[in-house]
Design a protein around this motif. Structure first.
Motif, short mmCIF file in Angstrom:
data_model
loop_
_atom_site.label_atom_id
_atom_site.label_comp_id
_atom_site.label_asym_id
_atom_site.label_seq_id
_atom_site.Cartn_x
_atom_site.Cartn_y
_atom_site.Cartn_z
N GLY A 45 0.92 -1.02 -0.06
CA GLY A 45 -0.08 -0.05 -0.04
C GLY A 45 0.61 1.29 0.12
N PRO A 46 0.32 2.38 -0.40
CA PRO A 46 -0.83 2.47 -0.99
C PRO A 46 -1.13 2.07 -2.31
N HIS A 47 -2.43 1.77 -3.05
CA HIS A 47 -2.86 1.55 -4.15
C HIS A 47 -2.90 2.75 -5.11
N PHE A 53 1.97 -0.32 -4.53
CA PHE A 53 2.95 0.86 -4.41
C PHE A 53 4.09 0.34 -4.94
#
Length: 102
Positions: A45-47, A53
């Protein structure tokens, strides 16, 4: 007599200023080292648009590296042109002071 009057012992470039080369080295080092620091981006994450990521961070570096390498090339090329112009100006000054025909 030749216009340039350049021999093999004549310098082709004037003295270098180190700052463009230092800045260029820093830009190239950033383009090489930062993408190699995998622990900085080894996470999910984050997407972004569904991509984790880990993937979009690497893809983000493609245009950034292109910009950094282009800026480095521009700095070194501009410094080389300045150094060549300094020698050409010095050669022209010698011809003008010596009273030789152009």
């Amino acid at each position: 007599m030749s216009a340039a009057n350049v021999t093999h012992d004549s310098p082709t470039r004037g003295p270098a200023k180190p700052m463009p080369y230092v800045i260029s080295g820093i830009l190239l080092a950033a383009a090489i080292i930062l993408p190699l620091l995998v622990p900085l981006y080894a996470k999910a994450g984050p997407h972004l648009f569904g991509f984790p990521f880990f993937y979009w961070y690497q893809m983000m570096w493609v245009p950034i590296c292109a910009i950094l390498i282009g800026a480095s090339y521009w700095l070194v090329t501009a410094e080389d042109k300045r150094r060549r112009a300094a020698v050409n100006q010095a050669v022209r000054g010698k011809h003008d002071a010596g009273g030789e025909a152009k």
